[in-house]
Scaffold this motif. Structure first.
Motif, PDB file in Angstrom:
ATOM      1  N   VAL A  50      29.652  34.375  45.214  1.00  0.00           N
ATOM      2  CA  VAL A  50      30.048  34.139  46.599  1.00  0.00           C
ATOM      3  C   VAL A  50      30.455  35.433  47.284  1.00  0.00           C
ATOM      4  N   LYS A  51      30.466  35.352  48.613  1.00  0.00           N
ATOM      5  CA  LYS A  51      31.044  36.396  49.462  1.00  0.00           C
ATOM      6  C   LYS A  51      32.215  35.731  50.179  1.00  0.00           C
ATOM      7  N   LEU A  52      33.406  36.286  50.018  1.00  0.00           N
ATOM      8  CA  LEU A  52      34.609  35.777  50.660  1.00  0.00           C
ATOM      9  C   LEU A  52      35.208  36.860  51.541  1.00  0.00           C
ATOM     10  N   GLN A  53      35.938  36.444  52.561  1.00  0.00           N
ATOM     11  CA  GLN A  53      36.650  37.391  53.402  1.00  0.00           C
ATOM     12  C   GLN A  53      38.016  36.818  53.712  1.00  0.00           C
ATOM     13  N   GLY A  54      39.038  37.652  53.615  1.00  0.00           N
ATOM     14  CA  GLY A  54      40.382  37.202  53.936  1.00  0.00           C
ATOM     15  C   GLY A  54      41.389  38.318  53.800  1.00  0.00           C
ATOM     16  N   ARG A  55      42.651  37.921  53.814  1.00  0.00           N
ATOM     17  CA  ARG A  55      43.751  38.879  53.743  1.00  0.00           C
ATOM     18  C   ARG A  55      44.370  38.828  52.349  1.00  0.00           C
ATOM     19  N   LEU A  56      44.765  39.988  51.846  1.00  0.00           N
ATOM     20  CA  LEU A  56      45.432  40.054  50.547  1.00  0.00           C
ATOM     21  C   LEU A  56      46.897  39.663  50.725  1.00  0.00           C
ATOM     22  N   ARG A  57      47.298  38.602  50.027  1.00  0.00           N
ATOM     23  CA  ARG A  57      48.686  38.131  50.103  1.00  0.00           C
ATOM     24  C   ARG A  57      49.597  38.973  49.222  1.00  0.00           C
ATOM     25  N   TYR A  58      49.134  39.318  48.034  1.00  0.00           N
ATOM     26  CA  TYR A  58      49.920  40.157  47.140  1.00  0.00           C
ATOM     27  C   TYR A  58      48.992  40.981  46.274  1.00  0.00           C
ATOM     28  N   VAL A  59      49.514  42.077  45.757  1.00  0.00           N
ATOM     29  CA  VAL A  59      48.800  42.934  44.811  1.00  0.00           C
ATOM     30  C   VAL A  59      49.819  43.261  43.724  1.00  0.00           C
ATOM     31  N   VAL A  89      39.947  42.165  53.488  1.00  0.00           N
ATOM     32  CA  VAL A  89      38.837  42.622  52.662  1.00  0.00           C
ATOM     33  C   VAL A  89      37.737  41.571  52.624  1.00  0.00           C
ATOM     34  N   LYS A  90      36.556  42.058  52.323  1.00  0.00           N
ATOM     35  CA  LYS A  90      35.406  41.190  52.048  1.00  0.00           C
ATOM     36  C   LYS A  90      35.050  41.463  50.593  1.00  0.00           C
ATOM     37  N   VAL A  91      34.922  40.410  49.779  1.00  0.00           N
ATOM     38  CA  VAL A  91      34.614  40.579  48.364  1.00  0.00           C
ATOM     39  C   VAL A  91      33.382  39.771  47.990  1.00  0.00           C
ATOM     40  N   ARG A  92      32.719  40.236  46.911  1.00  0.00           N
ATOM     41  CA  ARG A  92      31.559  39.535  46.369  1.00  0.00           C
ATOM     42  C   ARG A  92      31.727  39.464  44.862  1.00  0.00           C
ATOM     43  N   GLY A  93      31.440  38.288  44.305  1.00  0.00           N
ATOM     44  CA  GLY A  93      31.529  38.140  42.862  1.00  0.00           C
ATOM     45  C   GLY A  93      31.327  36.696  42.439  1.00  0.00           C
ATOM     46  N   ARG A  94      31.392  36.474  41.132  1.00  0.00           N
ATOM     47  CA  ARG A  94      31.200  35.141  40.556  1.00  0.00           C
ATOM     48  C   ARG A  94      32.557  34.474  40.361  1.00  0.00           C
ATOM     49  N   PRO A 128      35.586  42.143  41.349  1.00  0.00           N
ATOM     50  CA  PRO A 128      34.716  41.925  42.507  1.00  0.00           C
ATOM     51  C   PRO A 128      34.314  43.230  43.180  1.00  0.00           C
ATOM     52  N   ASP A 129      33.133  43.224  43.776  1.00  0.00           N
ATOM     53  CA  ASP A 129      32.769  44.283  44.714  1.00  0.00           C
ATOM     54  C   ASP A 129      33.586  44.010  45.972  1.00  0.00           C
ATOM     55  N   TYR A 130      33.962  45.029  46.693  1.00  0.00           N
ATOM     56  CA  TYR A 130      34.797  44.802  47.862  1.00  0.00           C
ATOM     57  C   TYR A 130      34.504  45.819  48.952  1.00  0.00           C
ATOM     58  N   ASP A 131      34.782  45.398  50.167  1.00  0.00           N
ATOM     59  CA  ASP A 131      34.736  46.268  51.339  1.00  0.00           C
ATOM     60  C   ASP A 131      36.084  46.121  52.036  1.00  0.00           C
ATOM     61  N   LEU A 132      36.712  47.235  52.345  1.00  0.00           N
ATOM     62  CA  LEU A 132      37.943  47.230  53.120  1.00  0.00           C
ATOM     63  C   LEU A 132      37.565  47.102  54.592  1.00  0.00           C
TER      64      LEU A 132
END
Length: 122
Positions: free
Chosen positions: A45-54, A95-100, A113-117
């Motif tokens: 999938v490709k998801l996009q959202g905000r990081l709540r915690y790291v 971020v936008k992420v891609r992965g299984r 995941p692959d990611y784009d900031l």
């Protein structure tokens, strides 16, 4: 007329979290991302959202960087194995992420995941 008035009242009484969730979902939809709520185990999938915690979770054998991506519908854990930090991966970042998608302890997870900031909103 009564319908538009009740819609207006409903909009005024919504809390900030609901408004933010709707905005995040709308941005994810506009980007072509899948909603976290509907993705299933095994899907790429490709998801996009905000990081709540790291969070850095070191183990005896391997450092693990864990973040939660929230797209307005549901949170998905992002787990980078062997990483202590990633520049730009920080709470509040979009971020936008891609992965299984996998399921771990009943939660949706994407490993490495692959990611784009994405740029911050003004």
């Amino acid at each position: 007329m009564a319908g538009s008035f009740s819609t207006w009242i409903r909009k005024l009484t919504r809390d900030d979290d609901e408004v933010d969730a709707d905005r995040l979902s709308g941005e994810a939809d506009a980007s072509g991302a899948v909603r976290a709520q509907i993705c299933c185990q095994g899907e790429v999938v490709k998801l996009q959202g905000r990081l709540r915690y790291v969070d850095l979770r070191p183990t005896d054998s391997l450092a693990t960087l864990v973040a939660e991506l929230y797209d307005g519908t549901e949170g998905v854990q992002l787990i980078w194995l062997g990483r202590r930090s990633i520049p730009g991966i920080e709470p509040g970042r979009t971020v936008k992420v891609r992965g299984r998608v996998a399921i771990r302890d009943g939660r949706k997870v994407i490993y490495n995941p692959d990611y784009d900031l994405l740029p911050a909103h003004a």
